[in-house]
Design a protein around this motif. Structure first.
Motif, PDB file in Angstrom:
ATOM      1  N   GLU A   8      -4.916   2.618 -10.061  1.00 19.71           N
ATOM      2  CA  GLU A   8      -5.233   1.521  -9.133  1.00 19.71           C
ATOM      3  C   GLU A   8      -4.071   1.264  -8.172  1.00 19.71           C
ATOM      4  OE1 GLU A   8      -5.859  -3.257  -9.367  1.00 19.71           O
ATOM      5  OE2 GLU A   8      -6.871  -2.060 -10.896  1.00 19.71           O
ATOM      6  N   VAL A   9      -2.860   1.328  -8.678  1.00 24.68           N
ATOM      7  CA  VAL A   9      -1.680   1.120  -7.828  1.00 24.68           C
ATOM      8  C   VAL A   9      -1.581   2.240  -6.799  1.00 24.68           C
ATOM      9  CG1 VAL A   9       0.846   0.977  -7.810  1.00 24.68           C
ATOM     10  CG2 VAL A   9      -0.457  -0.193  -9.593  1.00 24.68           C
ATOM     11  N   THR A  10      -1.816   3.456  -7.234  1.00 23.80           N
ATOM     12  CA  THR A  10      -1.788   4.597  -6.306  1.00 23.80           C
ATOM     13  C   THR A  10      -2.839   4.424  -5.215  1.00 23.80           C
ATOM     14  OG1 THR A  10      -0.996   6.061  -8.041  1.00 23.80           O
ATOM     15  CG2 THR A  10      -1.985   7.106  -6.129  1.00 23.80           C
ATOM     16  N   GLN A  11      -4.015   3.970  -5.597  1.00 21.53           N
ATOM     17  CA  GLN A  11      -5.079   3.751  -4.615  1.00 21.53           C
ATOM     18  C   GLN A  11      -4.696   2.658  -3.622  1.00 21.53           C
ATOM     19  OE1 GLN A  11      -8.451   2.947  -7.112  1.00 21.53           O
ATOM     20  NE2 GLN A  11      -8.673   5.081  -7.746  1.00 21.53           N
ATOM     21  N   GLN A  12      -4.083   1.602  -4.128  1.00 21.20           N
ATOM     22  CA  GLN A  12      -3.639   0.523  -3.238  1.00 21.20           C
ATOM     23  C   GLN A  12      -2.556   1.014  -2.294  1.00 21.20           C
ATOM     24  OE1 GLN A  12      -2.642  -2.337  -6.318  1.00 21.20           O
ATOM     25  NE2 GLN A  12      -4.411  -3.600  -5.764  1.00 21.20           N
ATOM     26  N   LEU A  13      -1.626   1.806  -2.805  1.00 19.87           N
ATOM     27  CA  LEU A  13      -0.579   2.370  -1.955  1.00 19.87           C
ATOM     28  C   LEU A  13      -1.172   3.277  -0.886  1.00 19.87           C
ATOM     29  CD1 LEU A  13       2.244   3.190  -4.506  1.00 19.87           C
ATOM     30  CD2 LEU A  13       2.468   1.744  -2.481  1.00 19.87           C
ATOM     31  N   LYS A  23       4.035   6.551   5.164  1.00 22.06           N
ATOM     32  CA  LYS A  23       3.872   7.411   4.002  1.00 22.06           C
ATOM     33  C   LYS A  23       3.984   6.566   2.741  1.00 22.06           C
ATOM     34  CE  LYS A  23       5.430  11.641   6.122  1.00 22.06           C
ATOM     35  NZ  LYS A  23       6.168  12.874   5.953  1.00 22.06           N
ATOM     36  N   ARG A  24       3.313   7.025   1.709  1.00 20.97           N
ATOM     37  CA  ARG A  24       3.359   6.305   0.433  1.00 20.97           C
ATOM     38  C   ARG A  24       4.800   6.151  -0.048  1.00 20.97           C
ATOM     39  NH1 ARG A  24       0.720   9.028  -4.704  1.00 20.97           N
ATOM     40  NH2 ARG A  24      -0.615   9.807  -3.057  1.00 20.97           N
ATOM     41  N   SER A  25       5.599   7.207   0.093  1.00 21.66           N
ATOM     42  CA  SER A  25       6.995   7.159  -0.373  1.00 21.66           C
ATOM     43  C   SER A  25       7.793   6.093   0.384  1.00 21.66           C
ATOM     44  CB  SER A  25       7.662   8.519  -0.231  1.00 21.66           C
ATOM     45  OG  SER A  25       7.646   8.938   1.121  1.00 21.66           O
ATOM     46  N   PHE A  26       7.501   5.908   1.669  1.00 21.70           N
ATOM     47  CA  PHE A  26       8.175   4.866   2.443  1.00 21.70           C
ATOM     48  C   PHE A  26       7.852   3.497   1.874  1.00 21.70           C
ATOM     49  CE2 PHE A  26       7.949   1.559   5.654  1.00 21.70           C
ATOM     50  CZ  PHE A  26       9.214   1.605   6.210  1.00 21.70           C
ATOM     51  N   LEU A  27       6.568   3.267   1.570  1.00 25.83           N
ATOM     52  CA  LEU A  27       6.156   1.968   1.033  1.00 25.83           C
ATOM     53  C   LEU A  27       6.781   1.701  -0.324  1.00 25.83           C
ATOM     54  CD1 LEU A  27       2.378   2.016   2.004  1.00 25.83           C
ATOM     55  CD2 LEU A  27       4.262   0.868   3.197  1.00 25.83           C
ATOM     56  N   VAL A  28       6.853   2.725  -1.162  1.00 33.65           N
ATOM     57  CA  VAL A  28       7.452   2.562  -2.486  1.00 33.65           C
ATOM     58  C   VAL A  28       8.941   2.244  -2.354  1.00 33.65           C
ATOM     59  CG1 VAL A  28       8.049   3.771  -4.628  1.00 33.65           C
ATOM     60  CG2 VAL A  28       5.745   3.979  -3.655  1.00 33.65           C
ATOM     61  N   LEU A  29       9.637   2.962  -1.491  1.00 34.51           N
ATOM     62  CA  LEU A  29      11.063   2.709  -1.286  1.00 34.51           C
ATOM     63  C   LEU A  29      11.287   1.306  -0.737  1.00 34.51           C
ATOM     64  CD1 LEU A  29      13.955   3.712  -1.405  1.00 34.51           C
ATOM     65  CD2 LEU A  29      13.628   4.717   0.855  1.00 34.51           C
ATOM     66  N   GLN A  30      10.449   0.878   0.198  1.00 40.20           N
ATOM     67  CA  GLN A  30      10.565  -0.469   0.754  1.00 40.20           C
ATOM     68  C   GLN A  30      10.344  -1.524  -0.333  1.00 40.20           C
ATOM     69  OE1 GLN A  30       7.653  -1.475   3.754  1.00 40.20           O
ATOM     70  NE2 GLN A  30       8.982  -3.022   4.636  1.00 40.20           N
ATOM     71  N   ALA A  31       9.354  -1.300  -1.195  1.00 41.07           N
ATOM     72  CA  ALA A  31       9.080  -2.243  -2.277  1.00 41.07           C
ATOM     73  C   ALA A  31      10.256  -2.324  -3.253  1.00 41.07           C
ATOM     74  CB  ALA A  31       7.806  -1.841  -3.004  1.00 41.07           C
ATOM     75  N   ILE A  32      10.830  -1.183  -3.584  1.00 41.78           N
ATOM     76  CA  ILE A  32      11.978  -1.169  -4.490  1.00 41.78           C
ATOM     77  C   ILE A  32      13.166  -1.886  -3.861  1.00 41.78           C
ATOM     78  CG2 ILE A  32      13.705   0.326  -5.585  1.00 41.78           C
ATOM     79  CD1 ILE A  32      11.381   2.348  -6.040  1.00 41.78           C
ATOM     80  N   ASN A  33      13.434  -1.615  -2.596  1.00 44.51           N
ATOM     81  CA  ASN A  33      14.545  -2.284  -1.915  1.00 44.51           C
ATOM     82  C   ASN A  33      14.337  -3.788  -1.855  1.00 44.51           C
ATOM     83  OD1 ASN A  33      16.129  -0.015  -1.444  1.00 44.51           O
ATOM     84  ND2 ASN A  33      15.111   0.444   0.489  1.00 44.51           N
ATOM     85  N   ASP A  34      13.114  -4.223  -1.540  1.00 43.45           N
ATOM     86  CA  ASP A  34      12.815  -5.664  -1.505  1.00 43.45           C
ATOM     87  C   ASP A  34      13.027  -6.296  -2.869  1.00 43.45           C
ATOM     88  OD1 ASP A  34      12.165  -5.409   1.168  1.00 43.45           O
ATOM     89  OD2 ASP A  34       9.990  -5.536   0.843  1.00 43.45           O
ATOM     90  N   TYR A  35      12.569  -5.630  -3.912  1.00 45.13           N
ATOM     91  CA  TYR A  35      12.727  -6.126  -5.277  1.00 45.13           C
ATOM     92  C   TYR A  35      14.204  -6.254  -5.645  1.00 45.13           C
ATOM     93  CZ  TYR A  35      12.801  -6.197 -10.361  1.00 45.13           C
ATOM     94  OH  TYR A  35      13.078  -6.522 -11.668  1.00 45.13           O
ATOM     95  N   LEU A  36      14.975  -5.208  -5.374  1.00 43.90           N
ATOM     96  CA  LEU A  36      16.394  -5.238  -5.720  1.00 43.90           C
ATOM     97  C   LEU A  36      17.136  -6.332  -4.966  1.00 43.90           C
ATOM     98  CD1 LEU A  36      17.155  -1.416  -5.865  1.00 43.90           C
ATOM     99  CD2 LEU A  36      16.980  -3.020  -7.794  1.00 43.90           C
ATOM    100  N   GLU A  37      16.814  -6.516  -3.697  1.00 43.09           N
ATOM    101  CA  GLU A  37      17.453  -7.564  -2.904  1.00 43.09           C
ATOM    102  C   GLU A  37      17.121  -8.942  -3.465  1.00 43.09           C
ATOM    103  OE1 GLU A  37      17.060  -9.278   1.608  1.00 43.09           O
ATOM    104  OE2 GLU A  37      17.008  -7.109   1.343  1.00 43.09           O
ATOM    105  N   ARG A  38      15.846  -9.171  -3.789  1.00 43.98           N
ATOM    106  CA  ARG A  38      15.414 -10.467  -4.318  1.00 43.98           C
ATOM    107  C   ARG A  38      16.054 -10.745  -5.680  1.00 43.98           C
ATOM    108  NH1 ARG A  38      10.466  -9.457  -3.999  1.00 43.98           N
ATOM    109  NH2 ARG A  38      10.150  -8.755  -6.125  1.00 43.98           N
TER     110      ARG A  38
END
Length: 73
Positions: A8-13, A23-38
């Motif tokens: 389901e997560v892959t489909q949402q991505l 690209k999916r990899s861009f979105l994943v990297l952005q999500a990880i960076n946002d999480y780490l910053e928060r």
């Protein structure tokens, strides 16, 4: 690094990637960076609060009552 996620997560991505033209990899990297910053911000704020408490810097009873009164509690 590999990470397994639910289908389901892959489909949402994939849907978000298609909608945004990214690209999916861009979105994943952005999500990880946002999480780490928060999370880093939260840890820093907790450490600052603990340092204030250790230094005896607390709100007075009147200050606390004022905040509760302002928000109707």
């Amino acid at each position: 690094m590999s990470v397994r996620v639910a289908d389901e997560v892959t489909q949402q991505l994939d849907a978000l990637a298609q909608a945004t033209g990214r690209k999916r990899s861009f979105l994943v990297l952005q999500a990880i960076n946002d999480y780490l910053e928060r999370e880093a911000w939260q840890v820093q704020e907790i450490q600052a609060g603990l340092a204030e408490a250790d230094a005896g810097e607390f709100a007075s009873n009147a200050e606390v009552a004022s905040v509760f009164a302002r928000f109707g509690a």
